[in-house]
Design a protein around this motif. Structure first.
Motif, PDB file in Angstrom:
ATOM      1  N   TYR A 822      89.321 -64.799  60.322  1.00 22.17           N
ATOM      2  CA  TYR A 822      88.991 -63.746  58.936  1.00 22.17           C
ATOM      3  C   TYR A 822      87.726 -63.584  58.663  1.00 22.17           C
ATOM      4  O   TYR A 822      87.292 -62.587  58.209  1.00 22.17           O
ATOM      5  N   GLN A 823      86.960 -64.764  58.859  1.00 22.67           N
ATOM      6  CA  GLN A 823      85.490 -64.709  58.223  1.00 22.67           C
ATOM      7  C   GLN A 823      84.673 -63.695  59.253  1.00 22.67           C
ATOM      8  O   GLN A 823      83.944 -63.047  58.746  1.00 22.67           O
ATOM      9  N   ARG A 824      84.746 -64.012  60.559  1.00 20.84           N
ATOM     10  CA  ARG A 824      84.099 -63.102  61.477  1.00 20.84           C
ATOM     11  C   ARG A 824      84.479 -61.636  61.144  1.00 20.84           C
ATOM     12  O   ARG A 824      83.822 -60.820  61.480  1.00 20.84           O
ATOM     13  N   MET A 825      85.903 -61.251  60.905  1.00 21.10           N
ATOM     14  CA  MET A 825      86.331 -60.042  60.787  1.00 21.10           C
ATOM     15  C   MET A 825      85.614 -59.222  59.532  1.00 21.10           C
ATOM     16  O   MET A 825      85.042 -58.191  59.783  1.00 21.10           O
ATOM     17  N   TYR A 826      85.562 -60.048  58.699  1.00 17.89           N
ATOM     18  CA  TYR A 826      84.830 -59.575  57.391  1.00 17.89           C
ATOM     19  C   TYR A 826      83.425 -59.286  57.629  1.00 17.89           C
ATOM     20  O   TYR A 826      82.818 -58.223  57.171  1.00 17.89           O
ATOM     21  N   VAL A 827      82.608 -60.474  58.267  1.00 17.81           N
ATOM     22  CA  VAL A 827      81.353 -59.869  58.602  1.00 17.81           C
ATOM     23  C   VAL A 827      81.105 -58.801  59.399  1.00 17.81           C
ATOM     24  O   VAL A 827      80.145 -57.831  59.146  1.00 17.81           O
ATOM     25  N   GLU A 828      81.834 -58.690  60.616  1.00 15.53           N
ATOM     26  CA  GLU A 828      81.754 -57.438  61.517  1.00 15.53           C
ATOM     27  C   GLU A 828      81.943 -56.181  60.955  1.00 15.53           C
ATOM     28  O   GLU A 828      81.539 -55.074  61.320  1.00 15.53           O
ATOM     29  N   LYS A 829      82.928 -56.290  60.120  1.00 13.20           N
ATOM     30  CA  LYS A 829      83.473 -54.936  59.449  1.00 13.20           C
ATOM     31  C   LYS A 829      82.237 -54.601  58.531  1.00 13.20           C
ATOM     32  O   LYS A 829      81.992 -53.413  58.482  1.00 13.20           O
ATOM     33  N   LYS A 830      81.655 -55.414  57.795  1.00  8.07           N
ATOM     34  CA  LYS A 830      80.729 -54.929  56.998  1.00  8.07           C
ATOM     35  C   LYS A 830      79.407 -54.268  57.749  1.00  8.07           C
ATOM     36  O   LYS A 830      78.518 -53.447  57.219  1.00  8.07           O
TER      37      LYS A 830
END
Length: 1868
Positions: A822-830
């Motif tokens: 979930y953390q990586r998903m948020y960073v990459e999406k941004k």
């Protein structure tokens, strides 16, 4: 292309440097537009900041890729500029030791100051016939190109060699002339080429001197024209000289010498012939010691004088003239030592009895008092009186030096004149090649008149060079039909105008010389006033008023005015000249004769080359000749230079620019400053600049496609290569101005090829990375699998523990994974949303900007098109109206003019035609007929002219097309080499990986070393114990082994010694065999030459009857055996006589045949004498006819009638000649008697000729009667016409002007007639009458002459017929008398009659011409002696045969008695009843022999040898059938014991085989066929000879067929020699076929496609490696080898002989390939080594398929194999050098070093060979004992042997096919 794309990090550039001129640096930071400086790092690691010029913002020059450095042609470089040129020359000169480099059409030659082995004869032969771009640059290549263009284009050539002193101009010119002399040869027996080369040492001795820059500097310019005949062989030469440096005779600077000839004389003063010259050391004479350097290191002046004298002798200057020359030269030296002292301030004097002056006067033959007087005094003349004025010491010394200079200049001219006379030939010169050796641009600290003239000449030559280069460049663009603009180049015409134009420097100098008080200072002021403000090229120095500066094309030069006037005047005291003319020395008087009489033999302006013109006429004529006398040196030099430029402009120039690498004469030392100065001065950089201004890089479409195929995708490749290249290039290079598409090539701007190479290298680098990635993945996986297997083994014991740990680990891992997801998903999406928004904004702005720009461009183009449309329409309409108006006006004028002419013509005809008809209708008809003939001739001429014009047009079009194709191919080849691989970054990556690998290996090695050390320590302890235990055993074993080794060593030593001795004996045997075969080859060559000369002589001599040919059999044959060729009729008649007259008649006829041969040769000599006399008479008549034709052109007026009579005359002469031949040919048979057919034919032809003459005479009489009737009517008009004018006009008419003459006579006469209403007012009839009168007189004279000639010939022919008839009757009577005599008396009587007859003929011949008959008498007497000797041998032979006959008769009687005893009585046979029975026919038992009649021998030879077709025999019949048939015939002759038949058959066979080889020696099939049959015939002679060594393999039946009566051992040797000759002919034929294939198939063709990269090439194109339809490939060579092998097998050639032929074939292939490899730098690369090794493997595979691996052919390719390996092995470390030395045993040291020097990388992955490595190789190979020759001998032929190969074929089983037409042979 934007600069930011090229000037990126790691890009290399050139920056200026004070010491090295240009220095290489590398960018450490990308350049961006607007940057004021560049961040660079030098090669030594120093980082600097290079600031750009704020005004120009010019970036530094980019450096070419490393793979382009060292190219043969500078135009092949991608970046063309000064630093690239300088660096390329330096790399080639220093690293590769190559002194020659092409620069477009210029050959740049750098002086190595070292003798190089590149000018030998084998190098000349290697360059002969080669294209200029196919070999490495060389002076021989330029010479070959000039020679080839002269022969191909039918245009004279010039080789312009220029450069400064010490650059090697003279040596280059000398080698060019040596090449012409070696290649072309001489057209006469006078060895003209040796004379041309002999002129070099003479001119060097008298025109060369040592300077500070050069030990052999030419101090004059020369232009040598080498003349060639129509077959392009040297026939002579001519030399022009320019501007001899006369001041060197009296003055030399420090460390310089006078001309060589003075020092040569001083060094040879001890010789007896030079004692009278009173010479001593050069240090004793003022003129030779001023420089302080009288000796040149390494030069022996005494030997040089011997060379000079030999050259004088070779050129026809005898010893007396040579001594005269040396006497004059010695006098000059003594004159320089004459000391002049001051008498007072204004006068001087010479001390009495001056030793040197007395010697001078003695040598030149003048009085001592006169010379003393005029050396110190001068005569001044005024209008009324003459004064004698004393001279001060300084002026007197200058006058003495001026006299010495003038004498030397006269002597120089005299020698040049006589050298030219020696080189003149009487053969007509068809073309010539000029070699110009002239001084280059010079600038010193002090520049005077000499430097001014030299630089003026270089300005003219540079202008001609610029125009030629510019013309070639623009022609290339026009040929390819690409748009081009005018290239701006430096035009030095303003500088030339400043010097030579009106009011120029030379004009002002001449004007100042004419002034009474002119001085250098006043002349300088005139120059300032005239040119200082008007000419930008003329400047004045700041600190001087007696100097001026000229901006030349090469540099600014400051000239000092001091001495200009004196040197330009070049004055000499006239009284001194008069004293010289009064000399008693003839040679000196000849030197000082009038200039008008002693014109220059070279056609140059008198006084050319700094030579002085002096008036020697009396005072009263001085005023009339003063103008001619005052012609200055500058004016003379300008005139001679103008003549030189006219000569050069009329030829095709070839340029050689010589460069001096340093000022210290150091071998292979390069000074960049001096090199750049010379490159700028000689025009090399101007050539580069012109080339770079356009499109310097050019590729053909095929080459571009092959090179950059890697940049294309599969969908981009189309069937049309041209369209494919166009599409790809448009994608790769966006700026369309950077390239142009031509008809056959693509043209690129400078630097574009480098950009394309960068793209290609990047693509290849990416491919390499992908390959490496895959390989590393595979290796890692392999390693992983091994580890996995080990891990599984360990896991079996710990699985329980790991399972528990795994559960805990998995639980924790799952929790951490969810958090991370979930953390990586948020960073990459941004991050993605930010990038998407930024990209959309940028795309919007960019697309809007591009759309606006595109719209604006389309709008501008649309508006421009509309404006252009209206303007062009308006202009077209204006032009059309003007043209229409002009055409209408022109038509009106022309029609008006034609109407006026027609009206005038009609008026005149109305008044004159009717009156003319009344006068004479017959004459009108005659004139009309003539007019009609003239009109017909006019039409025919017009038709022929139109056809000629059409043919010329088609030829011109075809020539243009071929030239276009040639230039296209050259451009294609140039472009092919301009694109090289740039893979530097990949190499760096590779090096980095290698370093990492080496670190890893070192770590691994450290660990292994530790483990090994521990293991060694343990093992050492164990081994020590074992060693102690086994010590005693070892000692025992050592003793036993020592004993065994000693015995074995002795055995091996003996074996080795025996093997070495055997090998030495075999080597000696092969050498002896080779020498014998070479001698045999030389003997056969001389024999063929003798036969050719004999045939050439016999072709001029008609020999009726039979002809005796020279036999070439060996000395063992009988001297009375002859080989005669008969006609069939004579053969039949002599055969019938042989049958009817028996043995004695046969012997008599043999002797008569011999006498007849002598008679025929006597008659042939007499006929030859008559032919010579007839030729002389015809030549004299032809000369008289030409003289009459030149004196009276009016006789050509009726050429049509005369030609008709001449044709009839020729026909009659031909008939008479044919009849004479037939009568002479049939004289022996009595065919010339009255009533014979020939006699009737002769009478018929004579009667026909008489009738034809009568018809011609009647026609002349008719014409005469018609003209006489008009004579009175035309008499009163003779005064009104102008006969003299008309006669002159008619006399000027030629055959092709007769038609216009008749038409033009009317108008001419009418315009001159004063009255038009009288009879015949235009005078036309009178002119026709006069012309016809002359014609009639001419015809009558010709008819009478012809009639007298025919009568004389008929009488002579009748006399000859009568004499022949009498001779025939006398011979018949003698023959009848001889037949009635006994045999012994018959022979003696025949000989006596023949001797008497020959003596009488000899006496008659002596009476007619004693000189011509003396040689014939000697020949006849010799042959009489031979005849008597043969008669004695015949008697001995007859006695021997009689003895044998008696022996055979006794044997026959004994055999008959034995048979009688065994027979039954007749009574017994009567009582027995007779029963009819069938008697079966038994099969005839053949004995393998063939019987033929002696008269069928020639028919046998003709059908079996001369007319036999090898192809049909080889396919349909057994191999060697002709050899078997010939041997079976020999066997029968041996069986019947007929030695003469054996000899004649063998001799005829040998001569016939030689004849067929001479006729069809270039046909491989024919030569192979007769090689096989000759060997088989030789084997048959051995097999059936009866010798035990040859009978071991025979069957019992074959041993029964052995020869029984004759030993043919000596004939076997003759036939063996013949087989050697045929073998050598086969090798030559095979070599001629293979030679064109070898280089193309083995080197140039890419057998493995894609391995050899197509490198960029320059202007000199090389052969493309891409196979075309007409090029040879390796498959072509293999197919040809297979064809050779199959032909030899079909012909039954021995297998051992086939192996020797194949070995020779492979040697030729290897030698030719290696020689070309050693002379071609572009072939020495790693990829080419792979190609060669593959090609060699294919040849080895061919050997393996044919079963020939053991024949030694593979070993002959060993040098080539090792050369290919040398190209591929690593060449860096000492270990590599050791490996190369051990590997290349078949190559010489010179060949190894040459290959290493020529090694050139094709891709950036390869590395060059360092100079240190090459020196290491040379050091290691120093001790080798081998030949220094570089190239292999391609003409070497291995000695051949013919091993005995018996045949198992039984002779009795051989059947003769009917196709051979041998039905006259009978099987026995």
């Amino acid at each position: 292309m934007a600069a930011s794309e090229l000037y990126t990090k790691c890009a290399r550039v050139w920056i200026p440097d004070a010491e090295e001129v240009w220095r290489s640096a590398e960018l450490t930071k990308d350049y961006k537009n607007g940057d004021a400086s560049l961040q660079l790092m030098l090669e030594d690691g120093t980082k600097i900041e290079h600031k750009l010029d704020p005004k120009t913002k010019n970036l530094p020059y980019l450096r070419n890729p490393d793979i382009l450095v060292g190219e043969n042609d500078l135009t092949a470089l991608s970046y063309l500029h000064e630093p690239a040129v300088l660096h390329n020359l330096k790399v080639r000169f220093i690293d590769s030791k190559l002194i020659y480099t092409y620069c477009g059409i210029v050959l740049v030659a750098i002086n190595p100051y070292e003798t190089l082995p590149i000018y030998t004869t084998d190098i000349i032969q290697a360059y002969s016939g080669q294209n200029m771009g196919d070999m490495d640059p060389h002076i021989f290549a330029v010479a070959e190109e000039a020679y080839k263009q002269m022969a191909r284009d039918e245009r004279n050539q010039s080789i312009i060699v220029s450069g400064e002193s010490g650059a090697g101009k003279t040596v280059s010119a000398k080698y060019a002339m040596r090449y012409f002399a070696t290649v072309s040869g001489s057209a006469s027996e006078a060895n003209v080429e040796e004379k041309v080369l002999a002129s070099n040492p003479i001119m060097e001795a008298i025109g060369n001197a040592k300077t500070t820059r050069n030990d052999n500097s030419s101090r004059f310019g020369k232009y040598i024209e080498i003349g060639f005949d129509s077959r392009y062989r040297i026939i002579g030469a001519n030399m022009r000289t320019y501007l001899l440096e006369k001041s060197r005779v009296v003055f030399q600077a420090d460390d310089e010498r006078n001309y060589h000839i003075f020092y040569q004389l001083c060094a040879s003063s001890h010789l007896p012939e030079f004692k009278g010259l009173k010479l001593s050391s050069a240090k004793d004479f003022l003129y030779t010691r001023q420089g302080g350097s009288p000796i040149i290191d390494g030069v022996d002046d005494t030997n040089e004088l011997c060379t000079t004298r030999n050259a004088f002798s070779l050129l026809g200057i005898n010893e007396s003239y040579q001594m005269g020359l040396f006497q004059v030269l010695a006098a000059i030296l003594h004159l320089g030592n004459v000391e002049i002292k001051d008498r007072d301030a204004d006068s001087s004097a010479i001390p009495p009895n001056n030793r040197h002056l007395m010697t001078f006067c003695e040598l030149v033959g003048v009085t001592y008092q006169d010379m003393t007087q005029w050396l110190c005094h001068r005569k001044l003349k005024t209008a009324t009186e003459t004064y004698i004025k004393p001279l001060p010491r300084l002026h007197a010394t200058n006058a003495r030096d001026a006299l010495a200079k003038h004498i030397y200049a006269k002597l120089f001219n005299w020698i040049v004149d006589h050298v030219n006379k020696a080189l003149v030939t009487n053969v007509k010169q068809h073309s010539f090649i000029g070699v110009l050796d002239i001084y280059g641009f010079e600038t010193f600290e002090i520049n005077s008149f000499e430097q001014f003239c030299i630089n003026y000449a270089n300005e003219k030559l540079q202008q001609q060079f610029n125009m030629h280069v510019f013309k070639l460049e623009q022609e290339e663009y026009m040929k390819e039909q690409i748009p081009w603009t005018l290239i701006d180049f430096y035009d030095n015409q303003p500088c030339i105008n400043l010097i030579e134009a009106k009011m120029g420097i030379l004009d002002l100098l001449d004007e100042e010389c004419r002034m009474p008080k002119g001085s250098d200072g006043s002349w300088a002021q005139k120059l300032y006033n005239t040119h200082l403000k008007t000419c930008s090229l003329f400047e004045k120095p700041r600190m001087s008023n007696r100097a001026f500066i000229i901006q030349h094309f090469a540099d600014k030069v400051e000239y000092q005015c001091e001495g200009f006037l004196e040197k330009n005047k070049d004055t000499v005291n006239e009284e001194q000249i008069n004293v010289m003319k009064a000399s008693k020395f003839d040679l000196l008087v000849e030197l000082f004769q009038d200039e008008e009489k002693a014109t220059s033999p070279t056609g140059q302006v008198p006084g050319t080359g700094g030579r002085t013109r002096l008036s020697i006429k009396p005072t009263k004529n001085r005023d009339t000749t003063s103008k001619e006398h005052k012609k200055t040196v500058g004016c003379q030099f300008r005139n001679s230079l103008q003549m030189l430029m006219e000569t050069l402009n009329a030829t095709t120039p070839h340029y050689v620019r010589c460069i001096k690498p340093n000022d210290f004469k150091l071998a292979f030392s390069f000074d960049p400053k001096r090199a750049v100065q010379q490159l700028r001065a000689c025009g090399v950089l101007e050539t580069i600049r012109i080339s770079a201004a356009g499109f310097p890089s050019r590729w053909t479409y095929q080459e571009f496609f092959s090179r950059y195929r890697v940049l294309m995708k599969q969908k981009d490749v189309l069937p049309d290569k041209k369209l494919t290249c166009r599409n790809v290039l448009e994608k790769l290079v966006e700026d369309k101005d950077k390239y142009q598409f031509g008809k056959t090539k693509i043209f690129f701007r400078a630097g574009q090829v480098a950009y394309l190479e960068k793209l290609r290298a990047d693509k290849l680098r990416a491919a390499c990375i992908r390959i490496q990635k895959t390989i590393r993945c595979w290796l890692a996986r392999k390693k992983y699998l091994r580890k996995r297997s080990a891990a599984i083994t360990i896991q079996r014991f710990t699985r329980g523990y790991q399972a528990r740990c795994l559960v805990t680990f998995m639980r924790r891992t799952k929790a951490a994974t969810i958090i991370q997801k979930y953390q990586r998903m948020y960073v990459e999406k941004k991050r993605y949303k930010q990038k998407q928004a930024a990209a959309l904004a940028m795309q919007t702005i960019l697309r809007a900007y591009m759309a606006r720009q595109k719209y604006q461009a389309l709008l501008r183009e649309h508006m421009a098109v509309i404006i252009q449309k209206h303007i062009r329409g308006w202009l077209a309409r204006c032009w059309y109206r003007r043209c229409l108006h002009a055409i209408v006006y022109l038509q009106c004028c022309i029609r008006r003019m034609r109407a006026k002419r027609e009206l005038k013509k009609l008026k005149i005809e109305a008044r004159s035609v009717e009156h003319f008809k009344k006068l004479n209708k017959g004459m009108e008809n005659k004139i009309m007929q003539l007019q009609r003939k003239i009109d017909e001739q006019t039409k025919e001429n017009r038709t022929v002219n139109e056809r000629l014009v059409g043919l010329e047009t088609s030829y011109t079009a075809e020539t243009d097309r071929m030239r276009g194709e040639l230039n296209r191919l050259r451009g294609a080849e140039e472009d092919a080499k301009s694109k090289a691989n740039q893979v530097t970054s990949l190499l760096e990556e590779l090096e980095k990986l290698k370093k990492e690998l080496s670190v890893t290996q070192q770590e691994k090695k450290t660990i292994e070393d530790w483990a090994q050390t521990y293991r060694d320590e343990m093992e050492k302890m164990v081994s020590e114990l074992k060693d102690q235990n086994g010590l005693l055993k070892k000692e025992k074993n050592d003793l036993n082994r020592l004993i065994q080794e000693q015995s074995q060593e002795m055995t091996e030593k003996m074996t080795r010694a025996i093997a070495q001795e055997t090998h030495q004996l075999e080597t000696d045997l092969n050498e002896e065999r080779s020498r014998y075969q070479n001698l045999l080859t030389e003997h056969l060559r001389l024999e063929e030459k003798y036969d050719d000369l004999k045939e050439a002589l016999s072709s001029n001599i008609s020999k009726p009857g039979h002809r005796r040919t020279d036999s070439t059999h060996s000395s063992n044959e009988s001297e009375y055996t002859y080989n005669s060729e008969y006609t069939e009729s004579e053969e039949g008649s002599r055969a019938r006589e042989d049958v009817t007259r028996g043995i004695d008649t046969t012997l008599t006829l043999k002797l008569q045949k011999r006498v007849t041969e002598l008679e025929q040769e006597n008659r042939s000599l007499h006929n030859e004498l008559e032919n010579k006399e007839d030729q002389y008479q015809r030549a004299r008549a032809r000369d008289d006819a030409e003289f009459k034709k030149a004196r009276g052109a009016e006789l050509e007026y009726e050429s049509l009638k005369r030609q008709e009579l001449e044709s009839e005359n020729k026909k009659l002469k031909h008939d008479l000649a044919e009849m004479r031949k037939s009568l002479l040919g049939n004289a022996a048979a009595g065919t010339g008697a009255p009533g014979s057919p020939a006699y009737k034919v002769l009478l018929d032809q004579l009667n026909a000729s008489c009738e034809e003459l009568e018809v011609r005479k009647e026609e002349v009489l008719i014409l005469r009667s018609q003209l006489v009737s008009q004579k009175e009517a035309m008499h009163h008009k003779e005064t009104m016409t102008e006969p003299s004018v008309y006669k002159d006009d008619v006399s000027k008419l030629k055959d092709d002007e007769v038609k216009q003459a008749y038409i033009g006579l009317k108008d001419t006469n009418r315009s001159a007639a004063p009255d038009f209403h009288k009879l015949n007012e235009d005078g036309e009839l009178w002119l026709v009458n006069q012309g016809l009168k002359k014609t009639i007189r001419l015809l009558e004279h010709q008819l009478q002459t012809q009639r007298r000639t025919y009568d004389n010939e008929v009488e002579a022919l009748r006399g000859e017929l009568q004499s022949v008839k009498e001779e025939n009757n006398r011979q018949q009577q003698l023959l009848a008398q001889n037949l009635q005599l006994p045999p012994e008396a018959r022979i003696e009587a025949s000989l006596q009659h023949e001797i008497t007859r020959l003596t009488n003929e000899n006496l008659e011949l002596v009476a007619d011409d004693p000189a011509a008959s003396r040689e014939a008498r000697v020949v006849i007497l010799r042959r009489m002696v031979d005849l008597m000797e043969q008669l004695e041998k015949q008697d001995r032979t007859i006695r021997k045969l009689k003895k044998q006959l008696k022996v055979y008769s006794k044997r026959i009687e004994e055999m008959g008695a034995g048979q009688t005893e065994g027979q039954t009585s007749p009574g017994q046979m009567v009582d027995e009843p007779i029963h009819p029975v069938n008697i079966p026919r038994r099969e005839k038992d053949f004995q393998g022999m063939l019987e033929y009649k002696k008269e069928d021998e020639l028919k046998l030879v003709k059908n079996l040898i001369l007319e036999l077709k090898p192809r049909g025999v080889a396919v349909n019949l057994i191999p060697g059938l002709p050899a078997y048939i010939l041997f079976m015939c020999v066997r029968h002759a041996d069986y019947v014991n007929d030695d003469q038949k054996v000899r004649t058959l063998l001799t005829s066979t040998i001569n016939s085989i030689k004849k067929i080889l001479k006729k069809r020696g270039d046909d491989f099939e024919t030569v192979s066929f007769w090689l096989g049959n000759t060997c088989r015939f030789l084997h048959c002679l051995k097999q059936y000879s009866g010798d035990e060594q040859f009978m071991k393999h025979n069957t019992v039946r074959q041993n029964e067929h052995c020869l029984s009566n004759f030993d043919l051992t000596e004939y076997r040797q003759v036939i063996s020699d013949l087989a050697i000759q045929i073998y050598q002919q086969l090798i030559k034929c095979m070599e001629n076929i293979l030679q064109p294939m070898i280089v193309s198939g083995m080197l140039e063709h890419e057998t493995i496609q894609g391995v050899s990269g197509v490198k960029p090439t320059g202007l000199r194109k090389r052969t493309s490696s891409i196979a075309d339809e007409g090029t040879y490939t390796l498959d072509s060579i293999l197919r040809q080898l297979s064809a050779f092998h199959s032909i030899m097998c079909q012909h039954g050639t021995d297998p051992e002989l086939i192996k020797q032929v194949v070995k020779q074939q492979f040697y030729i292939i290897g030698a030719v390939t290696l020689n070309n490899l050693l002379l071609r730098k572009d072939m020495c690369s790693w990829s080419k080594g792979m190609q060669i090794r593959y090609n060699v493997s294919q040849l080895e595979e061919w050997l393996r398929d044919k079963g020939l691996m053991v024949c030694g052919a593979k070993e002959t390719l060993e040098p080539l194999i090792q050369a290919a390996q040398l190209l591929q092995v690593k060449k860096k470390t000492d270990e590599d050098a050791e490996a190369i030395c051990s590997m290349c045993q078949a190559l010489t040291t010179a060949q190894i070093v040459k290959v290493l020097n020529l090694y050139t990388p094709v891709n950036e992955f390869e590395e060059r060979v360092s100079v240190a490595f090459i020196r290491t190789i040379q050091t290691r190979l120093r001790d080798r004992c081998e030949s220094p020759q570089l190239l292999m001998d391609t003409k070497m032929i291995y000695p051949v042997t013919f091993p005995f190969n018996p045949s198992s074929l039984a002779l009795e089983t051989i059947q003769i096919p009917s196709s051979l037409n041998l039905g006259f042979l009978t099987r026995v």
